[in-house]
Design a protein around this motif. Structure first.
Motif, PDB file in Angstrom:
ATOM      1  N   LEU A  32       0.713  -1.218   0.092  1.00 47.47           N
ATOM      2  CA  LEU A  32       0.011  -0.126   0.029  1.00 47.47           C
ATOM      3  C   LEU A  32       1.074   1.374   0.166  1.00 47.47           C
ATOM      4  CD1 LEU A  32      -2.702   1.549   0.191  1.00 47.47           C
ATOM      5  CD2 LEU A  32      -2.596   0.874   2.798  1.00 47.47           C
ATOM      6  N   LYS A  33       1.868   1.188   0.750  1.00 45.17           N
ATOM      7  CA  LYS A  33       2.964   2.192   1.037  1.00 45.17           C
ATOM      8  C   LYS A  33       3.264   2.638  -0.479  1.00 45.17           C
ATOM      9  CE  LYS A  33       6.251   4.245   3.968  1.00 45.17           C
ATOM     10  NZ  LYS A  33       7.275   4.021   4.714  1.00 45.17           N
ATOM     11  N   ASP A  35       2.270   1.799  -3.500  1.00 40.43           N
ATOM     12  CA  ASP A  35       1.441   2.275  -4.406  1.00 40.43           C
ATOM     13  C   ASP A  35       0.811   3.803  -4.100  1.00 40.43           C
ATOM     14  OD1 ASP A  35       1.275  -0.002  -5.543  1.00 40.43           O
ATOM     15  OD2 ASP A  35      -0.741  -0.541  -4.718  1.00 40.43           O
ATOM     16  N   PHE A  36       0.911   4.221  -2.832  1.00 43.38           N
ATOM     17  CA  PHE A  36       0.432   5.362  -2.208  1.00 43.38           C
ATOM     18  C   PHE A  36       1.334   6.482  -2.669  1.00 43.38           C
ATOM     19  CE2 PHE A  36       0.067   8.295   1.710  1.00 43.38           C
ATOM     20  CZ  PHE A  36      -1.134   8.946   1.289  1.00 43.38           C
ATOM     21  N   GLU A  37       2.568   6.083  -2.280  1.00 41.60           N
ATOM     22  CA  GLU A  37       3.812   6.955  -2.763  1.00 41.60           C
ATOM     23  C   GLU A  37       3.991   7.285  -4.262  1.00 41.60           C
ATOM     24  OE1 GLU A  37       7.141   5.636  -0.520  1.00 41.60           O
ATOM     25  OE2 GLU A  37       6.097   6.461   1.316  1.00 41.60           O
ATOM     26  N   ARG A  43      -1.984  13.659  -0.673  1.00 42.44           N
ATOM     27  CA  ARG A  43      -1.858  12.607   0.199  1.00 42.44           C
ATOM     28  C   ARG A  43      -3.039  12.554   1.257  1.00 42.44           C
ATOM     29  NH1 ARG A  43       3.099  10.819   0.447  1.00 42.44           N
ATOM     30  NH2 ARG A  43       3.040  10.131   2.544  1.00 42.44           N
ATOM     31  N   ASN A  44      -3.787  11.787   1.102  1.00 43.84           N
ATOM     32  CA  ASN A  44      -5.082  11.625   1.890  1.00 43.84           C
ATOM     33  C   ASN A  44      -4.547  11.187   3.414  1.00 43.84           C
ATOM     34  OD1 ASN A  44      -7.192   9.973   3.502  1.00 43.84           O
ATOM     35  ND2 ASN A  44      -8.599  10.653   1.588  1.00 43.84           N
ATOM     36  N   VAL A  47      -5.619   7.845   4.726  1.00 44.39           N
ATOM     37  CA  VAL A  47      -4.530   6.613   4.185  1.00 44.39           C
ATOM     38  C   VAL A  47      -3.106   6.902   4.788  1.00 44.39           C
ATOM     39  CG1 VAL A  47      -3.509   5.571   2.072  1.00 44.39           C
ATOM     40  CG2 VAL A  47      -5.877   6.629   1.975  1.00 44.39           C
ATOM     41  N   ASN A  48      -2.339   7.934   4.826  1.00 43.34           N
ATOM     42  CA  ASN A  48      -1.179   8.060   5.265  1.00 43.34           C
ATOM     43  C   ASN A  48      -1.126   7.770   6.887  1.00 43.34           C
ATOM     44  OD1 ASN A  48       1.332   9.318   4.781  1.00 43.34           O
ATOM     45  ND2 ASN A  48       0.885  10.832   6.287  1.00 43.34           N
ATOM     46  N   ARG A  88      -6.478   1.008   2.766  1.00 45.35           N
ATOM     47  CA  ARG A  88      -6.446   0.531   1.273  1.00 45.35           C
ATOM     48  C   ARG A  88      -7.810   0.852   0.430  1.00 45.35           C
ATOM     49  NH1 ARG A  88      -3.732  -0.223  -3.554  1.00 45.35           N
ATOM     50  NH2 ARG A  88      -2.089  -1.710  -2.177  1.00 45.35           N
ATOM     51  N   PHE A  91      -7.875   4.277  -0.153  1.00 43.57           N
ATOM     52  CA  PHE A  91      -7.008   4.706  -1.331  1.00 43.57           C
ATOM     53  C   PHE A  91      -7.429   4.349  -2.780  1.00 43.57           C
ATOM     54  CE2 PHE A  91      -3.507   3.268  -4.055  1.00 43.57           C
ATOM     55  CZ  PHE A  91      -2.835   4.626  -4.276  1.00 43.57           C
TER      56      PHE A  91
END
Lengths: 148, 377
Positions: A32-33, A35-37, A43-44, A47-48, A88, A91
């Motif tokens: 997840l990290k 994908d998020f980055e 930056r929600n 999620v963060n 997740r 996101f």
């Protein structure tokens, strides 16, 4: 989306079982990290925080394992999984919006649960503001009536 | 004397045990690093991080030993070994199943996951369809997210029953939201199976009430526009009743819930009779209107926010005094608004000032733990 496998009810967690579950959560959070980055569009906070809190919970659970508190470690592991799953899901929902190109996000927050005192204090301030507004309306109408 | 010798001996033995364990940690770390180098696992970096953490724990163990704390040294060594075991798991076949996690069927976790899926599904639907979300809907959605986090905190506090209750409450809010905007969203965010999993007559009653409300709402268009105002009074009342039902469910007030559910059904029955009459005014006698509580919207919003705040404070075991004070604020504010609406301005001001004084008092209590009535208000 992740899937949840049913488990047998009432079984006491063993060290190995908890460790395997922790490894799964950590891997899930790692993916997840990444994908998020990589997404990079915004930056929600949910999620963060979900990723950061999830990873901290995994570390806490490892400490509990070292203290041989397997049940406590398992409980913390469950919490880490729930937080990771939610992060997740949020996101993925935001990715849908991003792909649609509208860029108008339905903002969500934790409703003050993690920092409830600040939330409660802000909420009280806003409610107080409403009372002040009502008093102002009453005053204005009284003044109008006085002029008549 | 014998006690002192026994203590020294125990410390020496502990130190010996720690020394032995420290050697084991060093060996395990070396072996793990070699395995990482040879591995082609996609989680190599995670394994490496675990070994780094094991090394930190090992360093800490050295400090503790130097400080003459063999027990703590032992503890840190054990922690280091756990991290190495985690590293090995990241390098093992486990990584093929990284998305399966066993959860107890019918347990709190399942309910919370159901809620989490529902919130995300609602958010996705809104963003996919560009459906307009009113302030009220946003508030409800926020409440369901808050209930999600509250449920998680109950799991942490080993109270799975409360966790489940919060998760179900949140799910009911999302269900209500989805039903209200079903036409625009073209789907319901709450999985039918998830609703079935929420056993219990209380939930069934609320779900039936929400379904009835949604069905009645959808038939409103069949009635003439002139009659909408009258019908909406009952529909709005039923909507507020649903909200109160969910609150009663969250507060575990089963008697209140059952009465409210009945009242909600009566409000909807009246709305349906009015719709029927509006469609065929000559075929049936005009229904005799049942009394209904008229609600001022700002008062209702204010009361809703105060009620949510009170629940939050109760969940955090915050002082009863703050919660009680907020109840008083609610009463004074509602009274002030009612008096303002009827033109009794000096009485309205008296109540509004009282509400102002009490909310200021509650804020002080919450933040400073003590409070005095302000002279400036």
């Amino acid at each position: 989306m992740p899937t949840n496998k049913p488990s047998l009810k009432g079984k006491l967690p063993t060290e190995l079982k908890v460790m395997e579950r922790l490894a799964l959560v950590e891997q899930f959070l790692a993916k997840l990290k990444v994908d998020f980055e990589a997404a990079g569009f915004r930056r929600n906070r949910l999620v963060n925080d979900g990723i950061a809190d999830g990873l901290n919970l995994v570390s806490n659970a490892v400490e509990l394992l070292a203290e041989e508190s397997y049940e406590d470690a398992d409980r913390i592991c469950r919490v880490a999984w729930i937080r990771a799953h939610f992060a997740r899901a949020i996101f993925d929902a935001e990715m849908t919006e991003h792909f649609l190109g509208e860029g108008v996000f339905l903002e969500l927050d934790d409703g003050g649960t993690t920092d409830w005192r600040t939330f409660a204090s802000e909420e009280l301030a806003e409610l107080q503001e409403e009372i002040v507004n009502l008093r102002k309306q009453i005053k204005d109408r009284s003044a109008k009536r006085g002029k008549k | 004397m014998i006690d002192d010798v026994a203590k020294l001996l125990s410390k020496w033995l502990s130190g010996q045990r720690s020394n032995k364990l420290m050697s084991t940690v060093v060996e395990a770390m070396t072996e793990a690093r070699q395995k990482v180098r040879a591995s082609d696992s996609p989680f190599k970096s995670l394994a490496r991080k675990c070994i780094d953490r094991a090394e930190d724990a090992y360093q800490e163990a050295i400090y503790q030993l130097k400080d003459g704390e063999p027990k703590l040294c032992f503890q840190h060594c054990k922690q280091g070994l756990k991290y190495i075991s985690m590293a090995m798991l990241h390098l093992s076949d486990l990584n093929g199943n990284a998305t399966t996690f066993a959860i107890e069927q019918g347990g709190a976790d399942e309910s919370i996951i159901d809620l989490s899926k529902a919130i995300a599904a609602f958010k996705t639907s809104v963003e996919y369809t560009n459906c307009e979300v009113t302030v009220e809907m946003k508030e409800r959605l926020k409440e369901s997210v808050r209930l999600f986090f509250l449920a998680v905190s109950f799991v942490e506090r080993e109270d799975d029953n409360e966790a489940k209750r919060c998760a179900h409450g949140g799910l009911l809010y999302v269900y209500l939201l989805s039903k209200e905007s079903e036409e625009k969203l073209q789907s319901n965010a709450v999985d039918a199976e998830a609703l079935e999993r929420c056993h219990g007559s209380a939930i069934s009653r609320i779900v039936s009430l929400i379904d009835e409300l949604s069905d009645t709402n959808s038939t409103l268009q069949e009635a003439s526009v002139e009659s909408h105002g009258r019908i909406k009074l009952y529909l709005d009342a039923a909507r507020r009743t649903v909200d109160r039902c969910i609150s009663a469910y969250l507060d575990n007030e089963s008697d209140a819930l059952s009465q409210l559910a009945k009242a909600g059904m009566m409000e909807l029955r009246m709305a349906r009779r009015l719709i029927e009459y509006a469609k065929y005014p000559t075929s049936t006698a005009e229904p005799e209107e049942e009394p209904i509580e008229e609600v001022d919207q700002p008062t209702d919003n204010f009361r809703g926010r105060v009620a949510r705040l009170q629940r939050l404070l109760r969940d955090e075991d915050e002082e009863v005094a703050v919660v009680r004070r907020l109840g008083v604020v609610n009463t004074y504010y509602s009274r002030a608004r009612a008096l303002f609406a009827s033109g009794e301005l000096s009485e309205a001001e008296r109540y509004a000032r009282s509400a102002h004084l009490d909310i200021d008092f509650a804020r002080q209590l919450l933040l400073d733990k003590h409070a005095t009535y302000s002279d400036l208000i």
